[in-house]
Design an enzyme around this catalytic site. Structure first.
Site, PDB file in Angstrom:
ATOM      1  N   LYS A 281      -9.282  39.085 -19.214  1.00 17.82           N
ATOM      2  CA  LYS A 281      -8.414  38.250 -18.374  1.00 17.82           C
ATOM      3  C   LYS A 281      -8.988  38.117 -16.973  1.00 17.82           C
ATOM      4  O   LYS A 281      -8.650  37.220 -16.230  1.00 17.82           O
ATOM      5  CB  LYS A 281      -7.017  38.855 -18.289  1.00 17.82           C
ATOM      6  CG  LYS A 281      -6.192  38.545 -19.509  1.00 17.82           C
ATOM      7  CD  LYS A 281      -4.716  38.616 -19.192  1.00 17.82           C
ATOM      8  CE  LYS A 281      -3.929  38.077 -20.374  1.00 17.82           C
ATOM      9  NZ  LYS A 281      -2.511  38.072 -20.193  1.00 17.82           N
TER      10      LYS A 281
HETATM   11  N1  GLU Z   1       3.388  36.724 -22.221  1.00 19.01           N
HETATM   12  C1  GLU Z   1       2.582  36.865 -23.406  1.00 19.01           C
HETATM   13  C2  GLU Z   1       1.132  36.701 -22.992  1.00 19.01           C
HETATM   14  O1  GLU Z   1       0.820  36.827 -21.867  1.00 19.01           O
HETATM   15  C3  GLU Z   1       2.988  35.840 -24.424  1.00 19.01           C
HETATM   16  C4  GLU Z   1       2.876  36.312 -25.827  1.00 19.01           C
HETATM   17  C5  GLU Z   1       3.610  35.384 -26.777  1.00 19.01           C
HETATM   18  O2  GLU Z   1       3.249  34.219 -26.813  1.00 19.01           O
HETATM   19  O3  GLU Z   1       4.528  35.824 -27.445  1.00 19.01           O
HETATM   20  O4  GLU Z   1       0.262  36.464 -23.769  1.00 19.01           O
END
Ligand code: GLU
Length: 518
Positions: A281
């Site tokens: 990330k």
């Molecule tokens: N907030 C999650 C992420 O950062 C999302 C995961 C999902 O799509 O359920 O990837």
């Protein structure tokens, strides 16, 4: 981790012919998908792929694409990140139908503004004995972890607070003891189907202790929040990265405990760097913002993420978004990891830039971008009047299309002759031939009478060729070297005829004249 793997079994990759249903009701009825990034930084290529596949799926089935900002981890929030993500989706041409900025019938679209919904769901779970208050201190949890590691076991919570009596709980709550709420993971096998990974059997209670659903700060964890939101936002399909596949068993148990119907899941295969390493990330070379600042077009980025993955009958670049929508088929997504090949990006960009230049309305936008770039890079050195004029910019773009991979190429030194006059010493010309002066003045006469509609490259080339035949001591290649030098101050670059057509009569004559009156 090894343990997690052991307990996850997939019953073969699902083939559509086996009857796995893409829709729980009728074909495409009420398709609603969501992209749920955490605003912890810039959007990167992995996130763009998830957003894109959701967008395409929604458009393909006449559904809605929702952007939900998952900001429940308050310690990792980056100011401006949520807005940046929405800006980038807009820039990429895949804007959400519902979002924090756009609003919509299922808002708010930012989890920190939906806390009451999560608390209500947690209370329901507690009432149904499917969740409980946990008062274990961080030091006890740390001790448990250390002990497990010492015994070479996967650390997991021992579910101790599951067994507190209601009196004990009331007492501790009354004392204001810090607490969290945990979900009771039911023993046994959870089975669910995934549109990509087929039938999954998992035993989450074997792998982990009861997970926290409401943290000590009153915020939900991701697991509860995503279940509650997907339910209340009527999400029909969840398309997300495969890193969430193992959590899905837990989510299915939560849906069951709340009495809700889970959405249909489709997990997207891992996206890896070309070397096979994991995307990070924090890998700044993957940030969409950086690509856009480096002159990359969204179409080229969408190509990169769709060409390494699947969902289409084959790899091909240069697809428009409409073509992606019509060619996409979620059941064609395979479970193979997708390798991102950055090296293809310049070529993809070259092709898309060419398409944009050929499209007259898109070209206007490029003209404005180029004007801003040239102004920024060359500022007061600019050729008077001509350099920023729209017709000139357009001419340059049309001549250079297919040769440049990004607009930024046009402000690099190799193209500086387009914006500023070169400094060429007469001696440089003399080294090439003694006919220099004569050649320059003959080209001036030729070009002064050049048709005002600018003629074609081929016509100008053939005129230059026949002009050269009048010189016995200067070869054609030398004459071109000389003219290129006079016009651009450089030894390489576009053809002389192209330079002349771009620069236009007045500028060409000025530059050649300067060589004569050295
Ligand atoms: N907030 C999650 C992420 O950062 C999302 C995961 C999902 O799509 O359920 O990837």
């Amino acid at each position: 981790m090894g343990m997690v793997r052991l307990l996850v079994s997939r019953v073969g990759a699902w083939a559509p012919s086996l009857g796995r249903r893409l829709f729980s009701h009728g074909e495409g009825s009420g398709v609603r998908v969501r992209f749920g990034p955490s605003p912890t930084g810039f959007l990167h290529l992995g996130g763009l792929r998830t957003a894109l596949y959701n967008y395409i799926f929604a458009k393909k089935h006449g559904g809605r694409f929702v952007l939900r900002i998952e900001d429940t981890d308050q310690s990792r929030l980056v100011p401006g990140a949520a807005e940046g993500i929405e800006d980038i989706l807009q820039w990429a041409g895949i804007p959400p139908d519902e979002s924090p900025r756009r609003g919509g019938p299922c808002g708010p679209y930012q989890q920190s503004e939906r806390l009451d919904l999560y608390l209500k769901a947690a209370e329901t779970l507690v009432k149904r004995n499917a969740a409980y208050y946990c008062f274990c201190t961080p030091s006890r949890l740390e001790l448990l972890k250390k002990e497990a590691l010492r015994m070479r076991q996967t650390p997991k919570y021992d579910n101790r607070c599951r067994h507190l009596t209601s009196n004990q709980i009331q007492e501790r709550l009354a004392q204001g003891c810090p607490h969290v709420i945990r979900f009771c993971l039911e023993e046994g096998t959870v089975t669910f189907e995934d549109l990509v990974y087929g039938l999954n059997r998992m035993e989450p209670a074997h792998v982990e202790g009861d997970p926290v659903i409401i943290k000590a700060d009153g915020f939900p964890t991701y697991h509860l929040a995503n279940v509650v939101d997907d339910h209340h936002m009527n999400i029909s399909h969840v398309l997300r990265g495969t890193e969430w596949l193992t959590s899905t068993a837990k989510h299915v148990l939560m849906y069951r405990a709340l009495g809700w119907k889970p959405p249909i899941f489709a997990h997207l295969p891992l996206l890896l760097n070309k070397s096979g390493s994991k995307l990070s990330k924090r890998q700044s070379d993957l940030f969409i913002q950086n690509f856009s600042q480096s002159g990359y077009l969204p179409e080229a980025l969408l190509d990169i993420v769709t060409n390494c993955g699947s969902g289409f009958s084959g790899n091909r670049f240069g697809r428009t978004l409409e073509e992606m929508v019509s060619e996409f088929n979620v059941t064609r997504i395979t479970t193979h990891s997708a390798l991102l090949d950055h090296d293809k990006l310049p070529e993809f960009n070259r092709i898309h830039l060419l398409h944009r230049i050929e499209n007259s309305s898109l070209r206007q936008q490029l003209v404005m971008e180029l004007q801003a770039l040239v102004e920024k890079v060359y500022k007061e050195e600019l050729l008077e009047g001509q350099a920023l004029c729209t017709d000139y910019m357009e001419r340059v773009l049309l001549h250079r299309k297919g040769h440049i991979t990004s607009l930024l190429d046009l402000v690099k030194p190799a193209h500086s002759y387009l914006w500023i006059r070169p400094h060429v010493a007469w001696e440089q010309m003399e080294e090439l031939t003694t006919d220099g002066e004569k050649i320059c003045s003959m080209v001036i006469s030729l070009y002064q009478n050049w048709p005002s509609d600018n003629g074609t490259l081929a016509e100008l080339n053939s005129e230059l060729r026949s002009l050269q035949t009048r010189f016995t001591t200067t070869k054609y290649s030398v004459m071109m070297k000389l003219l290129r030098l006079a016009l651009s101050g450089q030894q390489h670059g576009p053809s002389v005829a192209e330079m002349m057509l771009s620069l236009g009569t007045k500028e060409v004559c000025e530059r050649l004249q300067r060589m004569i009156i050295h």
